[in-house]
Design a protein around this motif. Structure first.
Motif, short mmCIF file in Angstrom:
data_model
loop_
_atom_site.label_atom_id
_atom_site.label_comp_id
_atom_site.label_asym_id
_atom_site.label_seq_id
_atom_site.Cartn_x
_atom_site.Cartn_y
_atom_site.Cartn_z
N GLU A 36 44.90 50.48 53.04
CA GLU A 36 44.63 49.05 53.18
C GLU A 36 44.55 48.67 54.66
OE1 GLU A 36 43.45 45.98 51.22
OE2 GLU A 36 44.64 47.33 49.97
N LYS A 94 46.46 51.63 49.59
CA LYS A 94 45.86 51.06 48.39
C LYS A 94 46.84 51.28 47.24
CE LYS A 94 41.69 50.09 50.06
NZ LYS A 94 41.09 48.74 50.07
N ILE A 119 42.43 47.82 38.66
CA ILE A 119 42.74 47.14 39.93
C ILE A 119 41.48 46.49 40.51
CG2 ILE A 119 43.40 47.52 42.34
CD1 ILE A 119 45.40 49.62 41.19
N ASP A 120 40.36 47.21 40.47
CA ASP A 120 39.11 46.64 40.96
C ASP A 120 38.75 45.37 40.19
OD1 ASP A 120 38.78 48.63 42.83
OD2 ASP A 120 37.39 49.81 41.62
N HIS A 155 41.00 42.51 41.25
CA HIS A 155 40.58 42.00 42.56
C HIS A 155 39.30 41.16 42.45
CE1 HIS A 155 42.98 45.18 45.04
NE2 HIS A 155 43.73 44.50 44.19
N GLN A 156 38.36 41.61 41.63
CA GLN A 156 37.13 40.85 41.44
C GLN A 156 37.43 39.46 40.90
OE1 GLN A 156 34.50 43.12 38.91
NE2 GLN A 156 34.61 44.93 40.23
N GLN A 164 40.21 37.90 41.36
CA GLN A 164 41.22 37.28 42.24
C GLN A 164 42.52 36.99 41.50
OE1 GLN A 164 39.05 33.90 44.03
NE2 GLN A 164 38.86 35.17 45.86
N TYR A 167 51.48 42.78 38.70
CA TYR A 167 50.49 42.98 39.76
C TYR A 167 49.47 41.83 39.77
CZ TYR A 167 47.12 45.13 42.86
OH TYR A 167 46.27 45.36 43.91
N HIS A 199 48.81 39.36 42.92
CA HIS A 199 47.49 39.28 43.54
C HIS A 199 46.96 37.84 43.52
CE1 HIS A 199 43.90 41.12 45.17
NE2 HIS A 199 43.19 40.38 44.34
N ARG A 200 47.18 37.14 42.42
CA ARG A 200 46.77 35.74 42.35
C ARG A 200 47.49 34.91 43.41
NH1 ARG A 200 48.13 31.77 37.28
NH2 ARG A 200 50.17 32.66 37.71
N ASN A 250 46.26 35.71 47.01
CA ASN A 250 44.95 35.11 47.25
C ASN A 250 45.06 33.62 47.53
OD1 ASN A 250 42.28 36.71 46.97
ND2 ASN A 250 43.63 37.66 45.48
#
Length: 268
Positions: free
Chosen positions: A16, A90, A163-164, A167-168, A170, A204, A208-209, A212
């Motif tokens: 990262e 990552k 995970i991708d 992330h897409q 968010q 997770y 991540h939310r 962001n």
């Protein structure tokens, strides 16, 4: 406190960020709250006087330290002039490098030599012998990490896909939505995700939310009240509950304090 990031040339699939943090006479004693970011990291500490504390214990940071995934905040202090250098991975990298169950290190700081003696020795050699040339230090670390064998199989591929997708979106999705793109059921997803990443998918996603939202706020793109609804919090009380869970403080109290290391990371 000064936080500097270094360029990643060929390990963007693993790393990262590479970072350097220094503490001067003007900034010590330095005390701050560290919030969860959804990553594990390795930090080589070049000085004494650095500690972390959670609700249950206090740990002195020395040499090469692994910080596992955290779901709650912890306290960090630096009481002597000096610096540290490190690597944020990552989400699946640490498992791929060690083939270990990463959940064993969740909410913990441990000496990396106790985790994987062979890789630790190679990394420590680079950290110790390049402390006067940071560009060379991170180039050598990257070369080593690029050459190390990785554990990659159907489970790591599936978790990377999950995970991708998170992330897409968010972090604006549910575990049930995630299951629609997975090659296995909820129980296997929970087991493999926790083993490979260190957190459950639901935790997770929440982290991540939240991160962001915080990045948007610190970069002054949207005001906080609008962000609360943009990121699917039903109301301010729901957001405040999540905020306290991750930072141990109410939003008003958090934003009144100086969390320079968090702000620097969020503005990256």
């Amino acid at each position: 406190m000064k936080l500097t990031y270094f360029e990643i040339q060929k390990t963007a699939h693993l790393i990262e960020e590479f970072y350097h943090i220094s503490y001067s006479n003007k900034t010590i004693p330095y005390n701050t709250t560290i919030i969860p970011y959804g990553v594990s990291s390795l930090t080589f500490v070049y000085c004494d006087g650095q500690r972390v504390s959670t609700e249950n214990n206090e740990t002195e940071l020395k040499n090469l330290v692994l910080a596992g995934q955290f779901f709650k905040s912890y306290q960090f202090s630096a009481n002597e002039v000096g610096f540290s250098c490190g690597i944020s991975f990552k989400p699946t990298t640490l498992h791929k490098l060690t083939n270990l169950n990463i959940s064993k290190f969740t909410n913990k700081h441990v000496l990396f030599e106790q985790v994987h003696k062979n890789i630790s020795a190679k990394l420590e050699f680079i950290f110790k012998n390049n402390s006067n040339n940071l560009i060379q230090l991170f180039q050598n670390l990257e070369n080593l990490l690029f050459e190390l064998p990785l554990i990659e199989n159907k489970n790591t591929i599936a978790v990377d896909t999950a995970i991708d997708f998170i992330h897409q979106k968010q972090g604006l999705l549910s575990v049930q939505e995630l299951l629609q793109i997975m090659p296995f059921g909820q129980k296997t997803l929970e087991t493999q995700f926790k083993k490979i990443v260190g957190l459950t998918p639901a935790k997770y996603i929440r982290i991540h939310r939240f991160i962001n939202l915080m990045k948007q706020y610190e970069n002054k793109k949207v005001n906080l009240k609008d962000l609360i609804y943009m990121y699917d919090y039903y109301d301010e009380s729901h957001f405040t509950k999540d905020f306290k869970s991750f930072t141990s403080k109410a939003p008003k109290d958090f934003f009144e304090e100086d969390f320079s290391i968090i702000v620097a990371a969020l503005k990256k």
